[in-house]
Motif scaffolding. Structure first.
Motif, PDB file in Angstrom:
ATOM      1  N   LEU A  80      -0.855  56.084  21.336  1.00 43.46           N
ATOM      2  CA  LEU A  80      -0.030  56.950  21.057  1.00 43.46           C
ATOM      3  C   LEU A  80      -0.178  58.546  20.797  1.00 43.46           C
ATOM      4  O   LEU A  80      -0.022  59.145  21.374  1.00 43.46           O
ATOM      5  N   ILE A  81      -0.827  58.376  19.996  1.00 40.81           N
ATOM      6  CA  ILE A  81      -1.801  59.738  19.917  1.00 40.81           C
ATOM      7  C   ILE A  81      -2.713  60.003  21.085  1.00 40.81           C
ATOM      8  O   ILE A  81      -2.663  61.592  22.004  1.00 40.81           O
ATOM      9  N   THR A  82      -3.377  59.070  21.173  1.00 42.67           N
ATOM     10  CA  THR A  82      -4.555  59.661  23.157  1.00 42.67           C
ATOM     11  C   THR A  82      -4.124  60.437  23.836  1.00 42.67           C
ATOM     12  O   THR A  82      -3.798  60.942  24.377  1.00 42.67           O
ATOM     13  N   ASP A  83      -2.268  59.787  23.994  1.00 38.64           N
ATOM     14  CA  ASP A  83      -1.986  59.382  25.445  1.00 38.64           C
ATOM     15  C   ASP A  83      -1.196  61.031  25.661  1.00 38.64           C
ATOM     16  O   ASP A  83      -1.202  61.643  26.366  1.00 38.64           O
ATOM     17  N   ALA A  84      -0.807  61.506  24.165  1.00 35.54           N
ATOM     18  CA  ALA A  84      -0.050  61.988  24.041  1.00 35.54           C
ATOM     19  C   ALA A  84      -0.994  63.337  24.236  1.00 35.54           C
ATOM     20  O   ALA A  84      -0.727  64.329  24.634  1.00 35.54           O
ATOM     21  N   GLU A  85      -2.393  63.820  23.665  1.00 37.17           N
ATOM     22  CA  GLU A  85      -3.061  64.078  23.719  1.00 37.17           C
ATOM     23  C   GLU A  85      -3.061  64.880  25.406  1.00 37.17           C
ATOM     24  O   GLU A  85      -3.681  66.191  25.454  1.00 37.17           O
TER      25      GLU A  85
ATOM     26  N   ALA B 277       3.172  68.970  23.582  1.00 39.69           N
ATOM     27  CA  ALA B 277       3.567  67.496  23.034  1.00 39.69           C
ATOM     28  C   ALA B 277       2.732  68.022  21.438  1.00 39.69           C
ATOM     29  O   ALA B 277       2.101  66.750  20.465  1.00 39.69           O
ATOM     30  N   GLU B 278       2.268  68.564  20.830  1.00 42.14           N
ATOM     31  CA  GLU B 278       2.093  68.931  19.256  1.00 42.14           C
ATOM     32  C   GLU B 278       2.837  68.254  18.056  1.00 42.14           C
ATOM     33  O   GLU B 278       2.335  67.459  17.498  1.00 42.14           O
ATOM     34  N   ASP B 279       3.648  68.721  18.278  1.00 42.79           N
ATOM     35  CA  ASP B 279       5.200  67.725  17.678  1.00 42.79           C
ATOM     36  C   ASP B 279       5.228  66.425  17.608  1.00 42.79           C
ATOM     37  O   ASP B 279       5.164  66.139  16.073  1.00 42.79           O
ATOM     38  N   GLU B 280       4.465  65.710  18.578  1.00 44.93           N
ATOM     39  CA  GLU B 280       5.046  64.537  18.790  1.00 44.93           C
ATOM     40  C   GLU B 280       3.463  63.853  18.345  1.00 44.93           C
ATOM     41  O   GLU B 280       3.650  62.725  17.440  1.00 44.93           O
ATOM     42  N   ILE B 281       2.394  64.195  18.146  1.00 48.52           N
ATOM     43  CA  ILE B 281       0.778  64.182  17.889  1.00 48.52           C
ATOM     44  C   ILE B 281       1.255  63.591  16.394  1.00 48.52           C
ATOM     45  O   ILE B 281       0.386  63.490  15.911  1.00 48.52           O
ATOM     46  N   ALA B 282       1.789  65.408  15.718  1.00 52.32           N
ATOM     47  CA  ALA B 282       1.772  65.411  14.512  1.00 52.32           C
ATOM     48  C   ALA B 282       2.277  64.357  13.418  1.00 52.32           C
ATOM     49  O   ALA B 282       2.239  63.889  12.906  1.00 52.32           O
ATOM     50  N   GLU B 283       3.726  63.762  14.159  1.00 54.07           N
ATOM     51  CA  GLU B 283       4.233  62.958  13.704  1.00 54.07           C
ATOM     52  C   GLU B 283       3.749  61.658  14.268  1.00 54.07           C
ATOM     53  O   GLU B 283       3.801  61.074  12.947  1.00 54.07           O
TER      54      GLU B 283
END
Length: 93
Positions: free
Chosen positions: A35-40, A45-51
């Motif tokens: 999910l992190i890789t996809d969101a990057e 998407a910084e908040d999503e990545i942080a979560e």
């Protein structure tokens, strides 16, 4: 140092349950990494990545704190992480 270790006898059922719990946690860690890789690649998407990173770190901490002799907690962790992995993979991972 070895003299300070307490004896512990594993039975095969306990060892299998512990390993299955660890694998369930590893599966969820992998799902969050995906999910992190996809969101990057998504703008904003910084908040999503942080979560996702926070959630992944919590999984890693639980993995470190899991004790093989705590059979009730091992069973709880195994079930909870298997369910979480199903949720994460059903959302399109």
């Amino acid at each position: 140092m070895i003299g300070n270790l307490r004896p512990h006898t594993w039975d095969s059922q306990q060892s299998v349950a512990y390993e299955a719990a660890i694998e369930a946690i590893n599966g969820v860690v992998g799902a969050y990494s995906r999910l992190i890789t996809d969101a990057e690649s998504l703008p904003g998407a910084e908040d999503e990545i942080a979560e996702y990173r926070r959630l992944r770190a919590a999984c890693q901490q639980e993995r470190l704190s899991l004790k093989d002799e705590d059979t009730e907690n091992v069973a709880r962790v195994r079930a909870a992480y298997a369910a979480r992995l199903r949720e994460l993979t059903e959302t399109g991972l």
